[in-house]
Design a protein around this motif. Sequence first.
Motif, PDB file in Angstrom:
ATOM      1  N   ILE A 129      12.885  56.547   1.524  1.00  0.00           N
ATOM      2  CA  ILE A 129      11.614  56.149   2.129  1.00  0.00           C
ATOM      3  C   ILE A 129      11.864  55.826   3.599  1.00  0.00           C
ATOM      4  N   SER A 130      10.919  56.205   4.445  1.00  0.00           N
ATOM      5  CA  SER A 130      11.036  55.910   5.868  1.00  0.00           C
ATOM      6  C   SER A 130       9.629  55.722   6.427  1.00  0.00           C
ATOM      7  N   ARG A 131       9.549  55.230   7.654  1.00  0.00           N
ATOM      8  CA  ARG A 131       8.240  55.007   8.257  1.00  0.00           C
ATOM      9  C   ARG A 131       8.315  55.248   9.746  1.00  0.00           C
ATOM     10  N   ASP A 132       7.180  55.612  10.307  1.00  0.00           N
ATOM     11  CA  ASP A 132       7.016  55.754  11.741  1.00  0.00           C
ATOM     12  C   ASP A 132       5.790  54.920  12.100  1.00  0.00           C
ATOM     13  N   ASN A 133       6.021  53.704  12.576  1.00  0.00           N
ATOM     14  CA  ASN A 133       4.903  52.804  12.849  1.00  0.00           C
ATOM     15  C   ASN A 133       4.015  53.316  13.983  1.00  0.00           C
ATOM     16  N   ALA A 134       4.597  54.031  14.919  1.00  0.00           N
ATOM     17  CA  ALA A 134       3.807  54.573  16.025  1.00  0.00           C
ATOM     18  C   ALA A 134       2.799  55.607  15.530  1.00  0.00           C
ATOM     19  N   LYS A 135       3.149  56.285  14.439  1.00  0.00           N
ATOM     20  CA  LYS A 135       2.262  57.308  13.879  1.00  0.00           C
ATOM     21  C   LYS A 135       1.507  56.792  12.655  1.00  0.00           C
ATOM     22  N   ASN A 136       1.715  55.524  12.309  1.00  0.00           N
ATOM     23  CA  ASN A 136       1.071  54.948  11.122  1.00  0.00           C
ATOM     24  C   ASN A 136       1.320  55.802   9.890  1.00  0.00           C
ATOM     25  N   THR A 137       2.543  56.224   9.724  1.00  0.00           N
ATOM     26  CA  THR A 137       2.882  57.145   8.647  1.00  0.00           C
ATOM     27  C   THR A 137       4.124  56.654   7.915  1.00  0.00           C
ATOM     28  N   VAL A 138       4.096  56.801   6.595  1.00  0.00           N
ATOM     29  CA  VAL A 138       5.266  56.512   5.777  1.00  0.00           C
ATOM     30  C   VAL A 138       5.615  57.781   5.018  1.00  0.00           C
ATOM     31  N   TYR A 139       6.905  58.007   4.822  1.00  0.00           N
ATOM     32  CA  TYR A 139       7.395  59.236   4.210  1.00  0.00           C
ATOM     33  C   TYR A 139       8.201  58.928   2.959  1.00  0.00           C
ATOM     34  N   LEU A 140       8.295  59.923   2.102  1.00  0.00           N
ATOM     35  CA  LEU A 140       9.195  59.844   0.963  1.00  0.00           C
ATOM     36  C   LEU A 140       9.899  61.195   0.839  1.00  0.00           C
ATOM     37  N   GLN A 141      11.176  61.212   1.210  1.00  0.00           N
ATOM     38  CA  GLN A 141      11.990  62.418   1.056  1.00  0.00           C
ATOM     39  C   GLN A 141      12.570  62.398  -0.351  1.00  0.00           C
ATOM     40  N   MET A 142      12.285  63.441  -1.105  1.00  0.00           N
ATOM     41  CA  MET A 142      12.719  63.510  -2.495  1.00  0.00           C
ATOM     42  C   MET A 142      13.650  64.698  -2.675  1.00  0.00           C
ATOM     43  N   ASN A 143      14.889  64.419  -2.999  1.00  0.00           N
ATOM     44  CA  ASN A 143      15.892  65.452  -3.233  1.00  0.00           C
ATOM     45  C   ASN A 143      16.356  65.393  -4.686  1.00  0.00           C
ATOM     46  N   GLY A 144      16.951  66.469  -5.142  1.00  0.00           N
ATOM     47  CA  GLY A 144      17.452  66.476  -6.516  1.00  0.00           C
ATOM     48  C   GLY A 144      16.378  66.172  -7.533  1.00  0.00           C
ATOM     49  N   LEU A 145      15.206  66.766  -7.348  1.00  0.00           N
ATOM     50  CA  LEU A 145      14.077  66.446  -8.208  1.00  0.00           C
ATOM     51  C   LEU A 145      14.332  66.839  -9.657  1.00  0.00           C
ATOM     52  N   LYS A 146      13.805  66.009 -10.556  1.00  0.00           N
ATOM     53  CA  LYS A 146      13.946  66.208 -11.993  1.00  0.00           C
ATOM     54  C   LYS A 146      12.552  66.321 -12.624  1.00  0.00           C
ATOM     55  N   PRO A 147      12.440  66.963 -13.777  1.00  0.00           N
ATOM     56  CA  PRO A 147      11.130  67.050 -14.436  1.00  0.00           C
ATOM     57  C   PRO A 147      10.484  65.679 -14.649  1.00  0.00           C
ATOM     58  N   GLU A 148      11.281  64.659 -14.885  1.00  0.00           N
ATOM     59  CA  GLU A 148      10.724  63.318 -15.092  1.00  0.00           C
ATOM     60  C   GLU A 148      10.173  62.688 -13.807  1.00  0.00           C
ATOM     61  N   ASP A 149      10.353  63.340 -12.676  1.00  0.00           N
ATOM     62  CA  ASP A 149       9.743  62.877 -11.425  1.00  0.00           C
ATOM     63  C   ASP A 149       8.299  63.359 -11.303  1.00  0.00           C
ATOM     64  N   THR A 150       7.857  64.190 -12.215  1.00  0.00           N
ATOM     65  CA  THR A 150       6.496  64.712 -12.174  1.00  0.00           C
ATOM     66  C   THR A 150       5.469  63.592 -12.266  1.00  0.00           C
ATOM     67  N   GLY A 151       4.440  63.696 -11.435  1.00  0.00           N
ATOM     68  CA  GLY A 151       3.370  62.714 -11.453  1.00  0.00           C
ATOM     69  C   GLY A 151       2.560  62.766 -10.173  1.00  0.00           C
ATOM     70  N   VAL A 152       1.582  61.890 -10.101  1.00  0.00           N
ATOM     71  CA  VAL A 152       0.813  61.733  -8.879  1.00  0.00           C
ATOM     72  C   VAL A 152       1.440  60.591  -8.085  1.00  0.00           C
ATOM     73  N   TYR A 153       1.727  60.853  -6.826  1.00  0.00           N
ATOM     74  CA  TYR A 153       2.390  59.882  -5.964  1.00  0.00           C
ATOM     75  C   TYR A 153       1.368  59.273  -5.012  1.00  0.00           C
ATOM     76  N   TYR A 154       1.420  57.946  -4.910  1.00  0.00           N
ATOM     77  CA  TYR A 154       0.491  57.195  -4.074  1.00  0.00           C
ATOM     78  C   TYR A 154       1.269  56.298  -3.116  1.00  0.00           C
ATOM     79  N   CYS A 155       0.733  56.152  -1.902  1.00  0.00           N
ATOM     80  CA  CYS A 155       1.282  55.121  -1.026  1.00  0.00           C
ATOM     81  C   CYS A 155       0.344  53.910  -1.070  1.00  0.00           C
ATOM     82  N   ASN A 156       0.893  52.785  -0.661  1.00  0.00           N
ATOM     83  CA  ASN A 156       0.156  51.525  -0.827  1.00  0.00           C
ATOM     84  C   ASN A 156       0.743  50.469   0.077  1.00  0.00           C
ATOM     85  N   PRO A 157      -0.107  49.787   0.839  1.00  0.00           N
ATOM     86  CA  PRO A 157       0.399  48.585   1.534  1.00  0.00           C
ATOM     87  C   PRO A 157       0.737  47.573   0.446  1.00  0.00           C
TER      88      PRO A 157
END
Length: 113
Positions: free
Chosen positions: A69-97
């Motif tokens: 997980i990372s963030r760029d406060n100047a761009k008001n953006t948060v990221y999630l880099q996901m590597n080595g994905l597995k079938p159990e990672d399937t789902g809907v992903y949400y960000c949240n303060p």
Amino acid sequence: QVQLVESGGGLVQAGGSLRLSCAGSGLMFRGNTMAWYRQAPGKQRELVATIANIGATNYAESVKGRFTISRDNAKNTVYLQMNGLKPEDTGVYYCNPFGTGYWGQGTQVTVSS
């Protein structure tokens, strides 16, 4: 009006990578810990990762070493880099303060075996 817009999801084979983005209003990012959650079909929403305003991070055990997980406060953006994905990672992903009731529409991640 609070807005959170997640993007970057898709269909990927096991072992692949995706990078999720979440763009939000400045008020929601400034000084707030941000979080990524996910919800698999038929399951409760679960916390995946958090990042404090100064950058300290925490991860669910199931994603440690694979997600970043990372963030760029100047761009008001948060990221999630996901590597080595597995079938159990399937789902809907949400960000949240973290700790608030504000949610975006989510982005679907599907990992095929």
